[in-house]
Design a protein around this motif. Structure first.
Motif, short mmCIF file in Angstrom:
data_model
loop_
_atom_site.label_atom_id
_atom_site.label_comp_id
_atom_site.label_asym_id
_atom_site.label_seq_id
_atom_site.Cartn_x
_atom_site.Cartn_y
_atom_site.Cartn_z
N ASN A 1 0.83 -1.22 0.00
CA ASN A 1 0.00 0.00 0.00
C ASN A 1 0.85 1.26 0.00
OD1 ASN A 1 -2.41 -1.38 0.00
ND2 ASN A 1 -2.61 -1.39 2.21
N LYS A 2 2.08 1.10 0.44
CA LYS A 2 3.01 2.23 0.50
C LYS A 2 4.33 1.74 -0.08
CE LYS A 2 1.08 2.60 5.11
NZ LYS A 2 1.02 1.13 5.27
N LYS A 3 5.34 2.60 -0.09
CA LYS A 3 6.65 2.19 -0.58
C LYS A 3 7.72 2.65 0.40
CE LYS A 3 9.91 2.55 -4.43
NZ LYS A 3 10.21 3.18 -5.75
N LEU A 4 8.46 1.67 0.93
CA LEU A 4 9.63 2.01 1.74
C LEU A 4 10.77 2.28 0.79
CD1 LEU A 4 9.18 -0.46 4.67
CD2 LEU A 4 9.76 1.93 4.96
N LEU A 5 11.28 3.49 0.82
CA LEU A 5 12.22 3.94 -0.20
C LEU A 5 13.63 3.41 0.05
CD1 LEU A 5 11.08 7.66 -0.33
CD2 LEU A 5 10.33 5.81 -1.81
N PRO A 6 14.32 2.98 -0.99
CA PRO A 6 15.75 2.68 -0.85
C PRO A 6 16.52 3.98 -0.63
CG PRO A 6 15.11 2.57 -3.15
CD PRO A 6 13.85 2.78 -2.36
N LYS B 1 13.52 16.94 7.26
CA LYS B 1 13.24 15.53 7.55
C LYS B 1 13.55 14.69 6.31
CE LYS B 1 11.48 17.00 11.44
NZ LYS B 1 11.75 18.44 11.23
N ILE B 2 14.07 13.48 6.53
CA ILE B 2 14.41 12.60 5.42
C ILE B 2 13.25 11.66 5.15
CG2 ILE B 2 15.99 10.81 4.61
CD1 ILE B 2 18.16 12.09 6.34
N ILE B 3 12.69 11.73 3.95
CA ILE B 3 11.54 10.91 3.59
C ILE B 3 12.00 9.47 3.35
CG2 ILE B 3 9.69 10.54 1.91
CD1 ILE B 3 9.82 13.56 1.32
N PHE B 4 11.42 8.53 4.11
CA PHE B 4 11.79 7.12 3.97
C PHE B 4 10.65 6.25 3.47
CE2 PHE B 4 10.15 7.37 8.31
CZ PHE B 4 9.40 6.21 8.43
N MET B 5 9.43 6.82 3.42
CA MET B 5 8.28 6.04 2.95
C MET B 5 7.26 6.98 2.35
SD MET B 5 6.10 3.07 4.95
CE MET B 5 4.98 4.12 5.88
N ALA B 6 6.52 6.50 1.33
CA ALA B 6 5.49 7.30 0.68
C ALA B 6 4.37 6.37 0.22
CB ALA B 6 6.08 8.05 -0.51
N ASP B 7 3.19 6.96 0.01
CA ASP B 7 2.10 6.17 -0.56
C ASP B 7 1.87 6.64 -2.00
OD1 ASP B 7 0.51 8.45 -0.55
OD2 ASP B 7 -1.12 7.55 0.59
N PRO B 8 0.97 5.96 -2.76
CA PRO B 8 0.78 6.36 -4.16
C PRO B 8 0.18 7.75 -4.33
CG PRO B 8 0.01 4.11 -3.81
CD PRO B 8 0.28 4.69 -2.45
#
Length: 213
Positions: free
Chosen positions: A55-60, A70-77
């Protein structure tokens, strides 16, 4: 209430996705700069070939960017994002690409457990969902489960809670109105239930007036 600290991630993932089908994976060098809970999650998740977060994406690391410190580590569509503070990496912030950050009460460790359980409600081998359940039915629906004492998120809207048993996980939150401005529909909830076995969901057919998908 179930204490989130009682959920051991490796055991949880094995229960819901089967044993890992890869040996321990050596993570690329750039992962070593991540906060340890996030590094440990990526190393653990890499042992399964099936995706554990859909449902979301944990970013590499190479896709992580900084927004307002803040460092973005996860996002949704959509435009929901989650970040950590590089000065205090145990903290988690929730926000929108074009909005402000809100600090969550969960530590990064607890947040990653929360996210894994939330995802399992949708990614389980068997699942049922209904976007508009009369709240009068919730006691029956949730009877086999106990609430997990996660702190609240604002995604996908404020008010979602998680319930679980050995074979079931339910994500329950306010139902959405059918017309703009898409507020909460009073007296109704959306329900997503994941199960390890099909038989664990059979009791739902005895609850009248709900069209499950």
């Amino acid at each position: 209430m179930i204490d989130p600290s009682s959920i051991e991630l490796s055991n949880f993932l094995t229960t819901w996705y089967g044993p890992p089908n890869r040996q321990v994976v050596t993570m690329p060098e750039q992962y070593k700069n991540l906060p340890s809970p996030l590094h440990n999650w990526h190393a653990l998740a890499a042992r399964w070939t099936v995706p554990l977060v859909r449902n979301k994406k944990l970013l590499p690391p190479e896709e992580m960017i900084t927004k307002n410190g803040k460092i973005i580590f996860m996002a949704d569509p959509g435009d929901a994002i989650w970040g950590f503070d590089p000065e205090n990496p145990s903290t988690v912030y929730e926000g929108r690409l074009y909005g402000d950050w809100v600090r969550l009460r969960e530590t990064l460790t607890d947040f990653l457990i929360h996210n894994a359980v939330n995802e399992a409600a949708y990614n389980a081998p068997y699942a049922k969902s209904c976007e508009c359940v009369n709240d009068d039915h919730l006691t029956q629906i949730l009877a086999p489960m106990t609430e997990v004492a996660f702190e609240g998120w604002h995604w996908p809207r404020t008010g979602h809670r998680i319930f679980a048993s050995e074979s079931l996980i339910a994500d329950v939150g306010p139902a959405m109105e059918d017309v703009e401005p898409w507020g909460n529909k009073p007296g109704f909830s959306e329900v997503q239930i994941g199960a390890i076995t099909a038989s664990s969901l059979e009791y739902l057919t005895n609850i009248p007036g709900i069209e499950w998908y």
